[in-house]
Design an enzyme around this catalytic site. Structure first.
Site, short mmCIF file in Angstrom:
data_model
loop_
_atom_site.label_atom_id
_atom_site.label_comp_id
_atom_site.label_asym_id
_atom_site.label_seq_id
_atom_site.Cartn_x
_atom_site.Cartn_y
_atom_site.Cartn_z
CE LYS A 108 -3.90 -2.06 2.37
NZ LYS A 108 -4.29 -2.57 3.68
CG ASP A 115 -10.53 -0.13 4.90
OD1 ASP A 115 -10.31 -0.69 3.82
OD2 ASP A 115 -9.81 -0.24 5.91
CD GLN A 167 -4.09 -4.52 6.61
OE1 GLN A 167 -4.06 -3.53 5.88
NE2 GLN A 167 -4.50 -5.70 6.17
N1 GUN Z 1 -7.62 -6.80 5.95
C1 GUN Z 1 -7.95 -7.56 4.87
N2 GUN Z 1 -8.58 -6.80 3.93
C2 GUN Z 1 -8.65 -5.55 4.44
C3 GUN Z 1 -9.16 -4.33 3.93
O1 GUN Z 1 -9.72 -4.23 2.83
N3 GUN Z 1 -9.04 -3.26 4.76
C4 GUN Z 1 -8.45 -3.34 5.99
N4 GUN Z 1 -8.41 -2.24 6.72
N5 GUN Z 1 -7.96 -4.45 6.48
C5 GUN Z 1 -8.05 -5.55 5.70
#
Ligand code: GUN
Length: 298
Positions: free
Chosen positions: A54, A121, A98
């Site tokens: 990311k 998100d 996350q």
């Molecule tokens: N963990 C797995 N997929 C995601 C996601 O799309 N966003 C976040 N914040 N954590 C994750």
């Protein structure tokens, strides 16, 4: 029977990131460089890989990247203090915490603390509600939005199609169903307790598999010619590659499905690469909305 068209999510995501980069440059020239903050608590190896990717792709798109890595023993209050600080920071347009968080931290409280306009998100209940009510200002979860982009690119108009979403998670299944409904599909959400699961799936023109069970969806679960979107990313043992080796597979038995479906996403290289590209798209959109700029059409 001819084999299914393979939906190339990697190429689509690359092209999307290029378009985002161009819009980021326009916004930066106007005086606003979008910024994304990512918070990682603990040392889950898969999460560390995601967060690193990311950060890299955020910078490549011309955005600012703010990474906050906290030790596994961080308590709820410390995490909330960080989130409140990011909410107030004008350089931060998007915030992603996350998941999963360590067991001692109440995930719902953390997600609820994120300012909804920075919730890239789309997990805050305000954004969940906005999506469900068709409010255009909703921040939409990245993976399902990426799936919709691939579906529209493959099929064009989705109106009237019968869609089955296999899985009912807050991150993928439920928002996926909302997005398909917004595209005027007839939507069924199926899950582990669904009766006649294979028959439900086999009625679908569009089948989205998001259950996290390796190769669960077999060829005879798929309607001939259907479009299959495989959200699963499962690591399984691969003794054929050598002792201790592993490989990634989806929730769909690809070798069987490719003989029946009209189009299908591979794993890897299908839905996976879309998630971060859409995260960048959401950060750009958030920055535009926060500064009263028109939303770019990407
Ligand atoms: N963990 C797995 N997929 C995601 C996601 O799309 N966003 C976040 N914040 N954590 C994750």
């Amino acid at each position: 029977m001819t084999e299914a068209k393979i939906i190339d999510g990697k190429a689509f995501a690359e092209a999307l990131r290029k378009r985002i980069g161009a819009e980021v440059k326009r916004l930066t020239d106007y005086g606003v460089q979008p910024g994304l903050a990512v918070v990682l608590v603990g040392e889950d190896p898969a999460s560390e890989v995601y967060v690193r990717n990311k950060g890299k792709q955020t910078l490549e798109a011309g955005m600012q990247s703010f990474e906050h890595k906290l030790p596994a023993e961080t308590d709820l209050n410390e995490l909330l203090t960080l989130v409140h600080g990011l909410n107030k920071d004008p350089k931060v347009n998007g915030i992603l915490v996350q998941l999963p968080l360590p067991d001692h931290i109440d995930e719902a409280q953390v997600l609820a603390a994120i300012e909804p306009s920075k919730d890239v998100d789309g997990f805050h209940v305000i954004n969940v509600g906005r999506l469900a009510t068709g409010d255009a200002s909703a921040m939409v979860p990245c993976t399902p939005l990426g799936c919709i982009m691939l579906l529209k690119d493959t099929l064009g108009d989705l109106k009237g199609k019968k869609a089955v979403v296999l899985g009912r998670s807050n991150i993928v299944g439920k928002p996926m169903a909302q997005l398909l409904l917004a595209e005027h599909c007839t939507v069924t959400i199926a899950h582990s307790r669904t009766e006649n699961l294979a028959a439900e799936c086999a009625a679908a023109d569009i089948l989205v598999a998001a259950v996290g069970r390796p190769e669960m969806v077999k060829g005879d679960w798929i309607k001939p010619g259907a479009t299959v979107i495989d959200v699963g990313i499962n690591r399984i043992a691969a003794p054929e590659k050598g002792e201790g080796k592993t490989r990634l597979v989806g929730d769909v038995d690809f070798a069987e499905a490719v003989q029946v479906a009209g189009a299908i996403t591979p794993v890897p290289g299908g839905v996976g690469p879309m998630t971060i590209a859409v995260l960048l798209r959401n950060t750009l959109v958030a920055a535009c909305l926060q500064h009263g700029r028109d939303m770019p059409d990407i």
